[in-house]
Write an enzyme that holds these catalytic residues in place. Structure first.
Site, PDB file in Angstrom:
ATOM      1  N   ARG A   1      -5.174  -8.894  -8.458  1.00  0.00           N
ATOM      2  CA  ARG A   1      -6.127  -9.823  -9.068  1.00  0.00           C
ATOM      3  C   ARG A   1      -6.659  -9.250 -10.360  1.00  0.00           C
ATOM      4  O   ARG A   1      -6.770  -8.031 -10.505  1.00  0.00           O
ATOM      5  CB  ARG A   1      -7.305 -10.037  -8.133  1.00  0.00           C
ATOM      6  CG  ARG A   1      -6.975 -10.920  -6.967  1.00  0.00           C
ATOM      7  CD  ARG A   1      -8.225 -11.313  -6.273  1.00  0.00           C
ATOM      8  NE  ARG A   1      -9.103 -12.116  -7.125  1.00  0.00           N
ATOM      9  CZ  ARG A   1     -10.277 -12.587  -6.707  1.00  0.00           C
ATOM     10  NH1 ARG A   1     -10.710 -12.326  -5.511  1.00  0.00           N
ATOM     11  NH2 ARG A   1     -11.013 -13.315  -7.506  1.00  0.00           N
TER      12      ARG A   1
ATOM     13  N   VAL B   1      -4.843  -7.780 -18.958  1.00  0.00           N
ATOM     14  CA  VAL B   1      -3.972  -7.322 -17.877  1.00  0.00           C
ATOM     15  C   VAL B   1      -3.000  -6.221 -18.334  1.00  0.00           C
ATOM     16  O   VAL B   1      -2.429  -6.289 -19.420  1.00  0.00           O
ATOM     17  CB  VAL B   1      -3.208  -8.525 -17.256  1.00  0.00           C
ATOM     18  CG1 VAL B   1      -2.109  -9.036 -18.163  1.00  0.00           C
ATOM     19  CG2 VAL B   1      -2.679  -8.193 -15.894  1.00  0.00           C
TER      20      VAL B   1
ATOM     21  N   ALA C   1       9.281   6.994  -8.277  1.00  0.00           N
ATOM     22  CA  ALA C   1       8.618   7.717  -9.374  1.00  0.00           C
ATOM     23  C   ALA C   1       7.106   7.468  -9.351  1.00  0.00           C
ATOM     24  O   ALA C   1       6.307   8.370  -9.621  1.00  0.00           O
ATOM     25  CB  ALA C   1       9.215   7.284 -10.720  1.00  0.00           C
TER      26      ALA C   1
ATOM     27  N   HIS D   1       1.440   0.741 -13.005  1.00  0.00           N
ATOM     28  CA  HIS D   1       2.253  -0.445 -13.293  1.00  0.00           C
ATOM     29  C   HIS D   1       3.715  -0.007 -13.420  1.00  0.00           C
ATOM     30  O   HIS D   1       4.011   0.997 -14.073  1.00  0.00           O
ATOM     31  CB  HIS D   1       1.775  -1.084 -14.607  1.00  0.00           C
ATOM     32  CG  HIS D   1       2.529  -2.334 -14.953  1.00  0.00           C
ATOM     33  ND1 HIS D   1       2.305  -3.539 -14.337  1.00  0.00           N
ATOM     34  CD2 HIS D   1       3.533  -2.547 -15.848  1.00  0.00           C
ATOM     35  CE1 HIS D   1       3.130  -4.450 -14.831  1.00  0.00           C
ATOM     36  NE2 HIS D   1       3.881  -3.869 -15.747  1.00  0.00           N
TER      37      HIS D   1
ATOM     38  N   ASN E   1      -4.965   2.294 -13.080  1.00  0.00           N
ATOM     39  CA  ASN E   1      -3.989   1.389 -12.473  1.00  0.00           C
ATOM     40  C   ASN E   1      -2.602   1.996 -12.630  1.00  0.00           C
ATOM     41  O   ASN E   1      -2.363   2.784 -13.544  1.00  0.00           O
ATOM     42  CB  ASN E   1      -4.033   0.033 -13.198  1.00  0.00           C
ATOM     43  CG  ASN E   1      -3.040  -0.963 -12.631  1.00  0.00           C
ATOM     44  OD1 ASN E   1      -2.903  -1.119 -11.421  1.00  0.00           O
ATOM     45  ND2 ASN E   1      -2.312  -1.656 -13.516  1.00  0.00           N
TER      46      ASN E   1
ATOM     47  N   ARG F   1     -14.023 -14.666  -8.767  1.00  0.00           N
ATOM     48  CA  ARG F   1     -13.853 -13.351  -9.389  1.00  0.00           C
ATOM     49  C   ARG F   1     -15.171 -12.578  -9.485  1.00  0.00           C
ATOM     50  O   ARG F   1     -15.226 -11.374  -9.202  1.00  0.00           O
ATOM     51  CB  ARG F   1     -13.243 -13.528 -10.784  1.00  0.00           C
ATOM     52  CG  ARG F   1     -12.683 -12.252 -11.344  1.00  0.00           C
ATOM     53  CD  ARG F   1     -11.990 -12.489 -12.656  1.00  0.00           C
ATOM     54  NE  ARG F   1     -10.771 -13.280 -12.491  1.00  0.00           N
ATOM     55  CZ  ARG F   1     -10.107 -13.863 -13.478  1.00  0.00           C
ATOM     56  NH1 ARG F   1     -10.556 -13.772 -14.721  1.00  0.00           N
ATOM     57  NH2 ARG F   1      -9.019 -14.552 -13.250  1.00  0.00           N
TER      58      ARG F   1
ATOM     59  N   GLY G   1       0.786  -1.240   0.000  1.00  0.00           N
ATOM     60  CA  GLY G   1       0.000   0.000   0.000  1.00  0.00           C
ATOM     61  C   GLY G   1       0.811   1.279   0.000  1.00  0.00           C
ATOM     62  O   GLY G   1       0.324   2.323   0.444  1.00  0.00           O
ATOM     63  N   SER G   2       2.036   1.250  -0.552  1.00  0.00           N
ATOM     64  CA  SER G   2       2.797   2.511  -0.559  1.00  0.00           C
ATOM     65  C   SER G   2       2.211   3.508  -1.564  1.00  0.00           C
ATOM     66  O   SER G   2       2.256   4.719  -1.335  1.00  0.00           O
ATOM     67  CB  SER G   2       4.280   2.251  -0.831  1.00  0.00           C
ATOM     68  OG  SER G   2       4.498   1.843  -2.154  1.00  0.00           O
TER      69      SER G   2
HETATM   70  C1  GRF Z   1       3.733  -1.149  -7.337  1.00  0.00           C
HETATM   71  O1  GRF Z   1       4.988  -1.276  -7.929  1.00  0.00           O
HETATM   72  C2  GRF Z   1       2.645  -1.034  -8.389  1.00  0.00           C
HETATM   73  O2  GRF Z   1       3.054  -0.332  -9.522  1.00  0.00           O
HETATM   74  C3  GRF Z   1       2.393  -2.478  -8.735  1.00  0.00           C
HETATM   75  O3  GRF Z   1       2.482  -3.164  -7.505  1.00  0.00           O
HETATM   76  C4  GRF Z   1       3.308  -2.415  -6.616  1.00  0.00           C
HETATM   77  C5  GRF Z   1       2.482  -2.144  -5.420  1.00  0.00           C
HETATM   78  O4  GRF Z   1       3.200  -1.501  -4.401  1.00  0.00           O
HETATM   79  N1  GRF Z   1       1.131  -2.608  -9.425  1.00  0.00           N
HETATM   80  P1  GRF Z   1       2.411  -0.815  -3.224  1.00  0.00           P
HETATM   81  O5  GRF Z   1       1.449  -1.866  -2.637  1.00  0.00           O
HETATM   82  O6  GRF Z   1       1.670   0.371  -3.744  1.00  0.00           O
HETATM   83  O7  GRF Z   1       3.471  -0.451  -2.218  1.00  0.00           O
END
Ligand code: GRF
Length: 220
Positions: A90, A143, A172, A108, A106, A64, A14-15
């Protein structure tokens, strides 16, 4: 000012959730985090929601469609305008994705469409790219696909291993995600097919995450 109500879906640390919570702690930020949903009871991010006084729920449905139904109900009850996936591990039900089209984003940790799926930092190192980074995009059924809102470039250093690269990309991510959600909350994003245009242009704080964009726009 009526702030956009954001629901955040997590599975773990959850950062990125924390970065959004921190951004929204400024009353001038145009969005607020009003609900956090985790599909895992042991997600560390739940404690971050609790610490910030944000309602949080565990929906541990392994099916799901059942997860989608429960999440949809909770999000609607909370009058959520935008769903932000933040380390949500998921695949979402296709019906959910269609119902929330262009209202789910999202983040990524790669420059999509390169390196979708698991271990994108490992994939980047294996491919030998000189630059990787992170991407915020609207969610589609496949995905890590969907119209790209914003990207930040992170150079790959010769001394990088997966953890070092992941840590710099994560830093970043924490800058980029709140900026991208702000653009959405300001109603500035327009989706046409696979492209997103930003009314008023990409703001300087996003442009400067990418040195060449900053140079091209004379802000370097
Ligand atoms: C992050 O690198 C995000 O881009 C990816 O999973 C990681 C989750 O990290 N989808 P956090 O739980 O937000 O710390």
């Amino acid at each position: 000012m009526e702030r956009l109500k954001v629901g955040v879906l997590i599975s773990g640390r959850g950062s990125n959730l924390q970065a959004l919570i921190d951004a929204a702690s400024d009353p001038a930020y145009p969005a607020e985090i009003v609900l956090v949903i985790s599909n895992r009871a042991d997600a560390a991010g739940l404690a971050r929601a609790a610490a910030a006084g944000i309602p949080h729920q565990i929906i541990a449905e392994s099916d799901r469609a059942a997860f989608a139904l429960a999440a949809d109900r909770a999000l609607r009850e909370a009058k959520i305008g935008l769903v932000a996936l933040a380390g949500f591990m998921r695949l979402l039900d296709t019906g959910f994705v269609a119902a929330w089209q262009d209202r789910v984003v999202n983040i990524h940790p790669s420059l999509l469409p390169a390196f979708p799926g698991l271990h994108p930092q490992r994939q980047a190192l294996a491919a030998g790219v000189r630059f990787s980074g992170c991407t915020v995009h609207f969610v589609r059924a496949e995905v890590d696909s969907g119209p790209i809102i914003a990207q930040a470039v992170v150079p790959v250093e010769d001394s990088d291993d997966e953890n070092r690269l992941a840590a710099r990309i994560l830093a970043a991510e924490h800058r980029l995600y709140p900026l991208a959600v702000r653009l959405y909350a300001e109603g500035r994003l327009h989706v046409t097919g696979n492209r997103v245009t930003v009314r008023g242009g990409m703001p300087p704080d996003i442009a400067v995450t990418n040195p060449l964009e900053a140079l091209a726009s004379g802000r370097g």
